[in-house]
Design an enzyme around this catalytic site. Sequence first.
Site, PDB file in Angstrom:
ATOM      1  N   ARG A 179      10.311  24.291  -1.606  1.00 37.64           N
ATOM      2  CA  ARG A 179      10.328  23.087  -2.456  1.00 37.64           C
ATOM      3  C   ARG A 179      10.002  23.421  -3.906  1.00 37.64           C
ATOM      4  O   ARG A 179       9.256  22.695  -4.583  1.00 37.64           O
ATOM      5  CB  ARG A 179       9.334  22.028  -1.951  1.00 37.64           C
ATOM      6  CG  ARG A 179       9.552  21.558  -0.555  1.00 37.64           C
ATOM      7  CD  ARG A 179      10.883  20.833  -0.350  1.00 37.64           C
ATOM      8  NE  ARG A 179      11.065  20.625   1.066  1.00 37.64           N
ATOM      9  CZ  ARG A 179      11.624  21.534   1.886  1.00 37.64           C
ATOM     10  NH1 ARG A 179      12.130  22.656   1.400  1.00 37.64           N
ATOM     11  NH2 ARG A 179      11.731  21.294   3.160  1.00 37.64           N
ATOM     12  N   SER A 250       8.919  12.917   2.714  1.00 38.40           N
ATOM     13  CA  SER A 250       7.587  13.544   2.784  1.00 38.40           C
ATOM     14  C   SER A 250       6.877  13.390   1.439  1.00 38.40           C
ATOM     15  O   SER A 250       7.445  13.751   0.407  1.00 38.40           O
ATOM     16  CB  SER A 250       7.720  15.040   3.073  1.00 38.40           C
ATOM     17  OG  SER A 250       8.487  15.229   4.220  1.00 38.40           O
ATOM     18  N   GLU A 350       4.692  15.991  -3.278  1.00 39.69           N
ATOM     19  CA  GLU A 350       6.083  16.441  -3.414  1.00 39.69           C
ATOM     20  C   GLU A 350       6.881  15.655  -4.475  1.00 39.69           C
ATOM     21  O   GLU A 350       7.500  16.262  -5.343  1.00 39.69           O
ATOM     22  CB  GLU A 350       6.795  16.366  -2.054  1.00 39.69           C
ATOM     23  CG  GLU A 350       8.192  16.950  -2.136  1.00 39.69           C
ATOM     24  CD  GLU A 350       8.901  16.983  -0.801  1.00 39.69           C
ATOM     25  OE1 GLU A 350       8.362  17.548   0.153  1.00 39.69           O
ATOM     26  OE2 GLU A 350      10.013  16.441  -0.732  1.00 39.69           O
TER      27      GLU A 350
HETATM   28  C1  LIG Z   1      13.988   9.110   3.434  1.00 44.95           C
HETATM   29  C2  LIG Z   1      13.902  10.376   2.618  1.00 44.95           C
HETATM   30  C3  LIG Z   1      13.997  11.602   3.250  1.00 44.95           C
HETATM   31  C4  LIG Z   1      13.917  12.781   2.522  1.00 44.95           C
HETATM   32  N1  LIG Z   1      14.026  13.974   3.186  1.00 44.95           N
HETATM   33  C5  LIG Z   1      13.984  15.135   2.500  1.00 44.95           C
HETATM   34  C6  LIG Z   1      14.119  16.389   3.182  1.00 44.95           C
HETATM   35  O1  LIG Z   1      14.316  16.435   4.391  1.00 44.95           O
HETATM   36  N2  LIG Z   1      14.063  17.519   2.449  1.00 44.95           N
HETATM   37  C7  LIG Z   1      13.877  17.506   1.097  1.00 44.95           C
HETATM   38  O2  LIG Z   1      13.837  18.582   0.493  1.00 44.95           O
HETATM   39  N3  LIG Z   1      13.741  16.326   0.418  1.00 44.95           N
HETATM   40  C8  LIG Z   1      13.794  15.152   1.084  1.00 44.95           C
HETATM   41  N4  LIG Z   1      13.651  13.961   0.423  1.00 44.95           N
HETATM   42  C9  LIG Z   1      13.456  13.965  -1.034  1.00 44.95           C
HETATM   43  C10 LIG Z   1      14.775  13.774  -1.841  1.00 44.95           C
HETATM   44  O3  LIG Z   1      15.793  13.341  -1.009  1.00 44.95           O
HETATM   45  C11 LIG Z   1      15.213  15.074  -2.517  1.00 44.95           C
HETATM   46  O4  LIG Z   1      14.188  15.614  -3.312  1.00 44.95           O
HETATM   47  C12 LIG Z   1      16.452  14.840  -3.419  1.00 44.95           C
HETATM   48  O5  LIG Z   1      16.957  16.085  -3.855  1.00 44.95           O
HETATM   49  C13 LIG Z   1      16.158  13.969  -4.624  1.00 44.95           C
HETATM   50  O6  LIG Z   1      17.383  13.662  -5.256  1.00 44.95           O
HETATM   51  P1  LIG Z   1      17.486  12.493  -6.315  1.00 44.95           P
HETATM   52  O7  LIG Z   1      18.833  12.542  -6.918  1.00 44.95           O
HETATM   53  O8  LIG Z   1      17.086  11.211  -5.697  1.00 44.95           O
HETATM   54  O9  LIG Z   1      16.392  12.977  -7.376  1.00 44.95           O
HETATM   55  P2  LIG Z   1      15.398  12.051  -8.210  1.00 44.95           P
HETATM   56  O10 LIG Z   1      14.394  11.463  -7.314  1.00 44.95           O
HETATM   57  O11 LIG Z   1      16.158  11.123  -9.067  1.00 44.95           O
HETATM   58  O12 LIG Z   1      14.720  13.155  -9.125  1.00 44.95           O
HETATM   59  C14 LIG Z   1      13.815  14.076  -8.581  1.00 44.95           C
HETATM   60  C15 LIG Z   1      13.305  14.968  -9.740  1.00 44.95           C
HETATM   61  O13 LIG Z   1      14.373  15.812 -10.183  1.00 44.95           O
HETATM   62  C16 LIG Z   1      14.689  15.552 -11.543  1.00 44.95           C
HETATM   63  N5  LIG Z   1      16.152  15.555 -11.633  1.00 44.95           N
HETATM   64  C17 LIG Z   1      17.021  14.816 -10.878  1.00 44.95           C
HETATM   65  N6  LIG Z   1      18.289  15.146 -11.185  1.00 44.95           N
HETATM   66  C18 LIG Z   1      18.217  16.104 -12.130  1.00 44.95           C
HETATM   67  C19 LIG Z   1      19.195  16.867 -12.861  1.00 44.95           C
HETATM   68  N7  LIG Z   1      20.504  16.691 -12.673  1.00 44.95           N
HETATM   69  N8  LIG Z   1      18.761  17.775 -13.780  1.00 44.95           N
HETATM   70  C20 LIG Z   1      17.436  17.949 -13.990  1.00 44.95           C
HETATM   71  N9  LIG Z   1      16.473  17.264 -13.345  1.00 44.95           N
HETATM   72  C21 LIG Z   1      16.861  16.359 -12.421  1.00 44.95           C
HETATM   73  C22 LIG Z   1      14.084  14.198 -11.879  1.00 44.95           C
HETATM   74  O14 LIG Z   1      13.683  14.136 -13.245  1.00 44.95           O
HETATM   75  C23 LIG Z   1      12.868  14.165 -10.961  1.00 44.95           C
HETATM   76  O15 LIG Z   1      11.781  14.830 -11.564  1.00 44.95           O
HETATM   77  C24 LIG Z   1      13.728  12.742   1.122  1.00 44.95           C
HETATM   78  C25 LIG Z   1      13.644  11.494   0.471  1.00 44.95           C
HETATM   79  C26 LIG Z   1      13.724  10.325   1.224  1.00 44.95           C
HETATM   80  C27 LIG Z   1      13.658   9.009   0.508  1.00 44.95           C
END
Ligand SMILES: Cc1cc2nc3c(=O)[nH]c(=O)nc-3n(C[C@H](O)[C@H](O)[C@H](O)COP(=O)(O)OP(=O)(O)OC[C@H]3O[C@@H](n4cnc5c(N)ncnc54)[C@H](O)[C@@H]3O)c2cc1C
Length: 355
Positions: A179, A250, A350
């Site tokens: 992570r 998580s 996380e």
């Molecule tokens: C129900 C659920 C289950 C999940 N299960 C998992 C799992 O199994 N494994 C896992 O690893 N994660 C999991 N996650 C967490 C999440 O899905 C991941 O971290 C995902 O990659 C976040 O993507 P996002 O586009 O929503 O990012 P955001 O939440 O919008 O952003 C996350 C961070 O990344 C930054 N960011 C986003 N896009 C960019 C970009 N293009 N360039 C630079 N910075 C950026 C943002 O500023 C922020 O700090 C889960 C979340 C939920 C709600």
Amino acid sequence: MNIQSNFSLQKLNSFGFLSHAEYFVSVENEHDLLNAIEFANQKKMPWQVLGSGSNVVLQDFLPGLTIHMAIFGKKLVSESATHFYIDCGAGENWHEFVKWTIEEGYPGLENLALIPGTTGAAPIQNIGAYGAEAASMIDSVEVLDTKLVLETQANTEVDLNIQQNWQVIPKEECAFAYRDSIFKRDLQAYVVTQVRFAIPKKWQANLSYAELANYFLDNKSPSAQDIFDAVVMIRSKKLPDPALLGNAGSFFHNPIVDLATYTQLKEKFTGLVSYPAPDLLGEKQFKLAAGWLIDQCGLKGYRVGDCGVYEKQALVLVNHGTAKGSEMLALANHIKQTVLEKFGVTLSQEPNNLP
Ligand SMILES: Cc1cc2nc3c(=O)[nH]c(=O)nc-3n(C[C@H](O)[C@H](O)[C@H](O)COP(=O)(O)OP(=O)(O)OC[C@H]3O[C@@H](n4cnc5c(N)ncnc54)[C@H](O)[C@@H]3O)c2cc1C
């Protein structure tokens, strides 16, 4: 570029927190992104990038410019004797991308099905699940280097030359770990605009995760589609759907401890749930199940106002209604403190706090 003010982010974060961006813009291409960052720099306002908001804790108000990543497009760009090389825009939905790769005949990402979020966020924390991590199939990450934007702004009046602000960072330089990545360590340094995947042509089922292996006890040669379907099914049963119960998956990392700490804990708490973690400098390490630690503190189902610990999985914090980001962080601190007092283990969060 359509910059809006006082923009509601409630539908753009999976916790469903009521939050407003002072300014908001959705960027659909590199040009818009560069303009957005230059706009913020010129106005001396902070900025932050938002994908689909599934790994963030938003405060009530985000000062400055919130840049919503909406760069789309995915295609096979080349192939070698051993790999398919596929480019995917940072705004593409991750699960849909995984599905598409399997449909098009490039299997390999199936263990990572149904992880919410955008493809651009996948390298940020090196998403992982069911025995797989995105990093294993990433070839390189295309980014806007925000230092370069500042330099070109200082050197020229308004320089919109896209080329000189972009970098392709090879996987070896991304410092991918559990992570973690260079992107996660400094969220202001780079904006990910595209990810290039290298998917091995020789596909092998990855059933290293016990739950998945158990699922296929009666099927010795599952296809990538079978694994995709199984992961979707298992995940849907275990995790709350953010559309029904706000959450960010998580909330804590599984803490990694050294052999001495592990041995002490195992003696004191015989049911300790743990897994071997990769060695660090030749020293054995163990990953502890953070959900188990929280559960043992009697906090599963615990609730303060609308903030709660999910009743079926203590690793997940949930918004039962109108919780705020600050209230969720207060609950998270209470959990951390309780786990520290009982086990002497420090939990780390996380999701990223914005701002
Ligand atoms: C129900 C659920 C289950 C999940 N299960 C998992 C799992 O199994 N494994 C896992 O690893 N994660 C999991 N996650 C967490 C999440 O899905 C991941 O971290 C995902 O990659 C976040 O993507 P996002 O586009 O929503 O990012 P955001 O939440 O919008 O952003 C996350 C961070 O990344 C930054 N960011 C986003 N896009 C960019 C970009 N293009 N360039 C630079 N910075 C950026 C943002 O500023 C922020 O700090 C889960 C979340 C939920 C709600």
